[in-house]
Design a protein around this motif. Sequence first.
Motif, PDB file in Angstrom:
ATOM      1  N   TYR A 158     -23.172 -23.895 -14.848  1.00  0.00           N
ATOM      2  CA  TYR A 158     -22.080 -23.465 -15.709  1.00  0.00           C
ATOM      3  C   TYR A 158     -21.058 -22.731 -14.851  1.00  0.00           C
ATOM      4  N   LYS A 159     -19.772 -22.998 -15.099  1.00  0.00           N
ATOM      5  CA  LYS A 159     -18.726 -22.448 -14.248  1.00  0.00           C
ATOM      6  C   LYS A 159     -17.619 -21.817 -15.094  1.00  0.00           C
ATOM      7  N   VAL A 160     -17.129 -20.681 -14.610  1.00  0.00           N
ATOM      8  CA  VAL A 160     -15.968 -20.019 -15.184  1.00  0.00           C
ATOM      9  C   VAL A 160     -14.815 -20.181 -14.209  1.00  0.00           C
ATOM     10  N   VAL A 161     -13.675 -20.643 -14.710  1.00  0.00           N
ATOM     11  CA  VAL A 161     -12.494 -20.854 -13.873  1.00  0.00           C
ATOM     12  C   VAL A 161     -11.415 -19.866 -14.303  1.00  0.00           C
ATOM     13  N   ALA A 162     -10.826 -19.173 -13.312  1.00  0.00           N
ATOM     14  CA  ALA A 162      -9.743 -18.225 -13.571  1.00  0.00           C
ATOM     15  C   ALA A 162      -8.482 -18.692 -12.859  1.00  0.00           C
ATOM     16  N   LEU A 163      -7.383 -18.803 -13.602  1.00  0.00           N
ATOM     17  CA  LEU A 163      -6.070 -19.108 -13.030  1.00  0.00           C
ATOM     18  C   LEU A 163      -5.223 -17.835 -13.119  1.00  0.00           C
ATOM     19  N   SER A 164      -4.707 -17.376 -11.982  1.00  0.00           N
ATOM     20  CA  SER A 164      -3.970 -16.110 -11.949  1.00  0.00           C
ATOM     21  C   SER A 164      -2.676 -16.271 -11.176  1.00  0.00           C
ATOM     22  N   TYR A 165      -1.637 -15.610 -11.675  1.00  0.00           N
ATOM     23  CA  TYR A 165      -0.360 -15.610 -10.963  1.00  0.00           C
ATOM     24  C   TYR A 165       0.368 -14.303 -11.230  1.00  0.00           C
ATOM     25  N   TYR A 166       1.266 -13.962 -10.325  1.00  0.00           N
ATOM     26  CA  TYR A 166       2.028 -12.723 -10.485  1.00  0.00           C
ATOM     27  C   TYR A 166       3.143 -12.900 -11.514  1.00  0.00           C
ATOM     28  N   VAL A 169       9.137 -12.414 -12.807  1.00  0.00           N
ATOM     29  CA  VAL A 169      10.464 -11.904 -13.147  1.00  0.00           C
ATOM     30  C   VAL A 169      11.246 -11.591 -11.887  1.00  0.00           C
ATOM     31  N   ASP A 170      10.563 -11.018 -10.919  1.00  0.00           N
ATOM     32  CA  ASP A 170      11.178 -10.727  -9.632  1.00  0.00           C
ATOM     33  C   ASP A 170      11.060 -11.962  -8.755  1.00  0.00           C
ATOM     34  N   GLU A 171      12.168 -12.498  -8.278  1.00  0.00           N
ATOM     35  CA  GLU A 171      12.157 -13.750  -7.515  1.00  0.00           C
ATOM     36  C   GLU A 171      11.427 -13.603  -6.181  1.00  0.00           C
ATOM     37  N   THR A 172      11.234 -12.358  -5.714  1.00  0.00           N
ATOM     38  CA  THR A 172      10.535 -12.168  -4.442  1.00  0.00           C
ATOM     39  C   THR A 172       9.021 -12.233  -4.608  1.00  0.00           C
ATOM     40  N   VAL A 173       8.560 -12.246  -5.847  1.00  0.00           N
ATOM     41  CA  VAL A 173       7.121 -12.256  -6.098  1.00  0.00           C
ATOM     42  C   VAL A 173       6.566 -13.659  -5.886  1.00  0.00           C
ATOM     43  N   ILE A 174       5.348 -13.736  -5.369  1.00  0.00           N
ATOM     44  CA  ILE A 174       4.690 -15.032  -5.165  1.00  0.00           C
ATOM     45  C   ILE A 174       4.497 -15.724  -6.508  1.00  0.00           C
ATOM     46  N   VAL A 175       4.870 -17.010  -6.584  1.00  0.00           N
ATOM     47  CA  VAL A 175       4.761 -17.739  -7.852  1.00  0.00           C
ATOM     48  C   VAL A 175       3.590 -18.724  -7.848  1.00  0.00           C
ATOM     49  N   ASP A 176       2.808 -18.764  -6.770  1.00  0.00           N
ATOM     50  CA  ASP A 176       1.651 -19.649  -6.729  1.00  0.00           C
ATOM     51  C   ASP A 176       0.591 -19.207  -7.738  1.00  0.00           C
ATOM     52  N   THR A 177      -0.165 -20.178  -8.225  1.00  0.00           N
ATOM     53  CA  THR A 177      -1.276 -19.890  -9.125  1.00  0.00           C
ATOM     54  C   THR A 177      -2.577 -19.966  -8.346  1.00  0.00           C
ATOM     55  N   PHE A 178      -3.304 -18.865  -8.316  1.00  0.00           N
ATOM     56  CA  PHE A 178      -4.562 -18.803  -7.588  1.00  0.00           C
ATOM     57  C   PHE A 178      -5.687 -19.312  -8.481  1.00  0.00           C
ATOM     58  N   VAL A 179      -6.614 -20.043  -7.883  1.00  0.00           N
ATOM     59  CA  VAL A 179      -7.725 -20.644  -8.621  1.00  0.00           C
ATOM     60  C   VAL A 179      -9.030 -20.048  -8.110  1.00  0.00           C
ATOM     61  N   ASP A 180      -9.742 -19.358  -8.977  1.00  0.00           N
ATOM     62  CA  ASP A 180     -11.029 -18.759  -8.641  1.00  0.00           C
ATOM     63  C   ASP A 180     -12.089 -19.339  -9.558  1.00  0.00           C
ATOM     64  N   ILE A 181     -13.267 -19.557  -9.019  1.00  0.00           N
ATOM     65  CA  ILE A 181     -14.333 -20.181  -9.804  1.00  0.00           C
ATOM     66  C   ILE A 181     -15.629 -19.409  -9.617  1.00  0.00           C
ATOM     67  N   TYR A 182     -16.311 -19.190 -10.731  1.00  0.00           N
ATOM     68  CA  TYR A 182     -17.583 -18.471 -10.719  1.00  0.00           C
ATOM     69  C   TYR A 182     -18.716 -19.428 -11.054  1.00  0.00           C
TER      70      TYR A 182
END
Length: 364
Positions: A158-166, A169-182
């Motif tokens: 069984y796996k839990v997947v988390a998608l996270s991004y900053y 609003v601020d254009e200098t912030v990273i817009v990539d979506t990080f993928v973490d899996i448990y």
Amino acid sequence: MARSNAAKIPEEIIFDILLCLPAKFIGQCRCVSKQWRKFLSDPQFIKAHLALRSHKHEEDKLIVVDCSLHTITFTHNPKDDFDAISRKLDFQYLSDNWVSVDGSCNGLILAINRERVKYLINPTTLKYHKIPNFHLALPVPGSFSMYGFGYDVVSDDYKVVALSYYNAVDETVIVDTFVDIYSVRKGLWRRLEISPYDHSVTDLASGVLVNGALHWLASSKTSDESCVIAAFHLSDEKFLEVPVPSMDYNYSLFELVALRGRLCMFTNLTVDTITICLMEDYGVKESWTIFRLMAPSLHDYFWTPLCSMTDDDIVMDVEEKLVLYNMKENELWDLMVDVSPALDKARTLIESLVCPSFGNGTEG
């Protein structure tokens, strides 16, 4: 002596009889003897019991969140009478501060509390597993996260997947979506490659589990498509794209749900009408079926499909009330249950004996 031997029932017959019992009764049978406890706790028996119960759709339950977790049992009889019974889940060591149910699979749910602590819970056995915090998780004040939960049949995990991004609003912030899996079996978090999609274009949503993959509406980074369906396959842990239906709508206004194991998109652009797109054959663009629901007695109300209980019955949120809508008969039932849910999430649930931890980590 002959009578004693004749009275013995072959083990394979006992096996078949016990497979037919609901999960809650299996727990009682485990108290009969040490031999029965060992027999009924065997992973092969639990898998066989799950496989059999998974096909009995009339036993599906609904699980919703207010501050507590509630399971709701539905009953139909031949005279078309309808009843719903709500039961609060009481955990000895867990407080009632739940905010969402972000996944349901094989009798387990992924529940998250106000402190953002995640638990895998079996609402039938009341066993639970506290998922450890991930040290690479983005800081909560400046980021957004959404989750999905499912079963990887290849690795039996069984796996839990988390998608996270900053916050972008601020254009200098990273817009990539990080993928973490448990991995529940390993008891470990891992960070995968960054998602090839932009997941910040739609509202935060849980991954919709269909065909061994978790699905999110997202924006493509490589094409002119305004919105795509990004499917994260739990076995190979990679994203693929599922074709969207051909229509002149802004897909970002839609939401994804699973209706009876099929991928579904819906939007309520008008007060009393919902546009629903249902993918009959998974992955086949031409199999999208588009239809519109105009239920009686719902004029001047916004209503949102939450999940399906049968091929025809859809559970909906109507002004923060639970309503069951039968598409075939075009009829409504007010469920009249003692739950005033924060209805951004509701899930169907089957009763099972599946352990939420594989023996790893915190278990209740």
